[in-house]
Design an enzyme around this catalytic site. Structure first.
Site, PDB file in Angstrom:
ATOM      1  N   LYS A 198      26.610  -3.382  -1.190  1.00 39.83           N
ATOM      2  CA  LYS A 198      28.047  -3.072  -1.195  1.00 39.83           C
ATOM      3  C   LYS A 198      28.427  -2.264   0.040  1.00 39.83           C
ATOM      4  O   LYS A 198      29.553  -1.832   0.194  1.00 39.83           O
ATOM      5  CB  LYS A 198      28.412  -2.272  -2.441  1.00 39.83           C
ATOM      6  CG  LYS A 198      28.049  -2.954  -3.748  1.00 39.83           C
ATOM      7  CD  LYS A 198      28.386  -2.045  -4.919  1.00 39.83           C
ATOM      8  CE  LYS A 198      27.792  -2.576  -6.218  1.00 39.83           C
ATOM      9  NZ  LYS A 198      27.820  -1.577  -7.289  1.00 39.83           N
TER      10      LYS A 198
ATOM     11  N   ARG B 216       0.794  -1.228   0.000  1.00 35.64           N
ATOM     12  CA  ARG B 216       0.000   0.000   0.000  1.00 35.64           C
ATOM     13  C   ARG B 216       0.825   1.277   0.000  1.00 35.64           C
ATOM     14  O   ARG B 216       0.571   2.201  -0.748  1.00 35.64           O
ATOM     15  CB  ARG B 216      -0.906   0.069   1.232  1.00 35.64           C
ATOM     16  CG  ARG B 216      -2.278  -0.484   1.047  1.00 35.64           C
ATOM     17  CD  ARG B 216      -2.780  -0.997   2.378  1.00 35.64           C
ATOM     18  NE  ARG B 216      -1.886  -2.055   2.811  1.00 35.64           N
ATOM     19  CZ  ARG B 216      -2.011  -3.310   2.417  1.00 35.64           C
ATOM     20  NH1 ARG B 216      -3.013  -3.661   1.678  1.00 35.64           N
ATOM     21  NH2 ARG B 216      -1.153  -4.244   2.785  1.00 35.64           N
ATOM     22  N   THR B 217       1.789   1.331   0.900  1.00 35.14           N
ATOM     23  CA  THR B 217       2.487   2.607   1.074  1.00 35.14           C
ATOM     24  C   THR B 217       3.205   2.994  -0.215  1.00 35.14           C
ATOM     25  O   THR B 217       3.041   4.111  -0.726  1.00 35.14           O
ATOM     26  CB  THR B 217       3.468   2.532   2.268  1.00 35.14           C
ATOM     27  OG1 THR B 217       2.709   2.159   3.422  1.00 35.14           O
ATOM     28  CG2 THR B 217       4.145   3.861   2.521  1.00 35.14           C
TER      29      THR B 217
ATOM     30  N   HIS C 231       5.086   5.588  11.701  1.00 31.67           N
ATOM     31  CA  HIS C 231       4.585   5.515  10.324  1.00 31.67           C
ATOM     32  C   HIS C 231       3.639   6.710  10.144  1.00 31.67           C
ATOM     33  O   HIS C 231       2.422   6.552  10.086  1.00 31.67           O
ATOM     34  CB  HIS C 231       3.858   4.184  10.148  1.00 31.67           C
ATOM     35  CG  HIS C 231       3.569   3.799   8.733  1.00 31.67           C
ATOM     36  ND1 HIS C 231       3.796   4.642   7.658  1.00 31.67           N
ATOM     37  CD2 HIS C 231       3.058   2.649   8.204  1.00 31.67           C
ATOM     38  CE1 HIS C 231       3.445   4.021   6.546  1.00 31.67           C
ATOM     39  NE2 HIS C 231       2.991   2.812   6.850  1.00 31.67           N
TER      40      HIS C 231
ATOM     41  N   ARG D 203      11.427   3.793   3.379  1.00 27.88           N
ATOM     42  CA  ARG D 203      11.008   2.803   4.383  1.00 27.88           C
ATOM     43  C   ARG D 203      12.226   1.934   4.694  1.00 27.88           C
ATOM     44  O   ARG D 203      12.904   1.469   3.770  1.00 27.88           O
ATOM     45  CB  ARG D 203       9.864   1.948   3.852  1.00 27.88           C
ATOM     46  CG  ARG D 203       9.601   0.729   4.726  1.00 27.88           C
ATOM     47  CD  ARG D 203       8.359  -0.002   4.339  1.00 27.88           C
ATOM     48  NE  ARG D 203       7.162   0.727   4.734  1.00 27.88           N
ATOM     49  CZ  ARG D 203       5.946   0.203   4.742  1.00 27.88           C
ATOM     50  NH1 ARG D 203       5.764  -1.045   4.372  1.00 27.88           N
ATOM     51  NH2 ARG D 203       4.898   0.916   5.096  1.00 27.88           N
TER      52      ARG D 203
HETATM   53  C1  NCD Z   1       1.762  -1.119   8.015  1.00 29.34           C
HETATM   54  C2  NCD Z   1       3.274  -1.042   8.080  1.00 29.34           C
HETATM   55  O1  NCD Z   1       3.980  -1.339   7.124  1.00 29.34           O
HETATM   56  O2  NCD Z   1       3.721  -0.637   9.124  1.00 29.34           O
HETATM   57  N1  NCD Z   1       1.273  -1.274   6.719  1.00 29.34           N
HETATM   58  C3  NCD Z   1       1.008  -0.168   5.966  1.00 29.34           C
HETATM   59  O3  NCD Z   1       1.875   0.607   5.665  1.00 29.34           O
HETATM   60  N2  NCD Z   1      -0.257   0.024   5.612  1.00 29.34           N
HETATM   61  C4  NCD Z   1       1.184  -2.099   8.954  1.00 29.34           C
HETATM   62  C5  NCD Z   1       1.760  -3.481   9.028  1.00 29.34           C
HETATM   63  O4  NCD Z   1       2.653  -3.886   8.281  1.00 29.34           O
HETATM   64  O5  NCD Z   1       1.273  -4.199   9.894  1.00 29.34           O
END
Ligand code: NCD
Length: 361
Positions: free
Chosen positions: A80, A51-52, A129, A101
């Site tokens: 590397k 999703r993100t 997040h 991320r």
């Molecule tokens: C979340 C994450 O990656 O922290 N997912 C997201 O971005 N919608 C929640 C999760 O992984 O549980």
């Protein structure tokens, strides 16, 4: 230069402005469609994401911007030994804004220090997040018009769930009342509880089972067990499947309650709830696009919604090495430790990268 590393980087006023723009973009995309033309978003995903990353890419492309990046760090120079600092400096020459991320808490903050373009935290380890929390708040406000006065239950792995951390702090900031529901061992960590108490004067009710509090909740926010982050001391087998929201539990919930989940779900949220009008989790993932469109254009200064100065915080150097082994300062050795001080009843110090509390000697 404004970044979004944690929600502390935005004032409530700025968040409300971003939501106003998001709502406009959602209902009348044509008005803004060209705003990011010739701009590039770099998506640097060192950890898995559906999703993100996709909603950020969708947001940028719907605004006629372009995207580049990686979803699999094993194909990059990370293998590397390239540092976050060097990657940030380099990507500055290739893009106009970064979403990162990474599994280390505080990693996005390091990138923001070295990038000359805005950096957005797309999730840093089990820390925070913030863009998920923006989407979550926006979804609540669209259904319930405000967060203030709502009783919001957060249920599941509250210890390692970064979405739960940002969400709890965001709800408290906007005047919601928190109830924490977690299996033993997976309760909200002290660094969040301390912030809630010191900054927001809130001491959430804590229970182990959702059935104990279901009747009282206006929002039920479920979170999966973060199996990939559990330390060897926690036995995944005993906690796996120890909590489940299903139709039987929801029978006792308010008729206008909202069921939320950042997704992905594993086995903590029953499919039978998908047709329940109280289910808001797919709406949440859909709202991610307009919210991220508004955020990208605001941070790039294309919409004058974000003020030039970030909210004031008390951050300074410290000789104290962070005790959190997952903190970026214990992995990228060129990063000097910094601490944040906040005052409530007493003065509290925390690592400025991962939020871990600094216990005074
Ligand atoms: C979340 C994450 O990656 O922290 N997912 C997201 O971005 N919608 C929640 C999760 O992984 O549980």
């Amino acid at each position: 230069m404004r970044h979004l590393i944690t929600l502390d980087d935005l004032s409530n006023f700025e968040i409300e402005q971003i939501f106003r723009l998001a709502a406009g973009m959602q209902s009348q995309l044509e008005t803004w469609a060209g705003i990011c033309r010739s701009k590039l978003l770099a998506t640097l995903f060192y950890e898995p994401s559906t999703r993100t990353r996709l909603s950020f890419e969708s947001a940028m492309e719907r605004l006629n911007g372009g995207t580049l990046g990686f979803a699999d760090p094993s194909s990059t120079s990370v293998t590397k030994g390239e540092t976050l600092a060097d990657t940030a400096r380099m990507v500055t020459n290739y893009a106009d804004i970064i979403v990162v991320r990474h599994s280390w808490a505080g990693s996005a903050r390091v990138m923001a220090t070295y990038a000359n373009i805005p950096v957005i935290n797309g999730g840093d380890g089990s820390h925070t997040h913030p863009t998920q929390a923006l989407t979550d708040l926006y979804t609540i406000i669209r259904r319930k018009s405000q967060v203030e006065g709502l009783t919001v239950g957060i249920c599941g792995d509250l210890r390692y769930g970064r979405a739960a951390h940002s969400f709890a702090l965001a709800v408290a900031r906007f005047g919601g009342k928190l109830v924490h529901i977690a299996p033993n061992g997976l309760q909200m960590p002290p660094w969040i509880l301390t912030r809630l108490a010191q900054i927001h004067g809130q001491k959430p009710i804590e229970v182990e089972n959702v059935t104990e509090v279901i009747k009282t909740l206006d929002v039920i926010y479920v979170n999966r067990l973060q199996e990939e982050r559990l330390p060897p001391t926690v036995d995944a087998k005993t906690v796996r499947g120890s909590y489940l929201l299903n139709a039987a539990v929801m029978k006792n919930a308010k008729p206008d309650a909202m069921i939320m989940h950042p997704l992905p779900r594993v086995n903590e949220l029953a499919y039978e709830l998908d047709d329940d009008p109280r289910a808001a989790y797919f709406e949440q993932s859909a709202n991610a696009v307009p919210v991220r469109m508004a955020l990208i254009s605001s941070l790039m200064g294309l919409e004058q919604l974000i003020l030039t100065q970030p909210p004031k915080r008390d951050i300074g150097e410290t000789s104290h090495q962070c005790e959190n082994s997952n903190c970026v300062t214990n992995h990228e050795t060129y990063v000097a430790p910094e601490r944040e001080t906040f005052n409530g009843d007493t003065e509290v110090h925390a690592c400025a990268y991962c939020g871990n509390l600094v216990i005074p000697n």
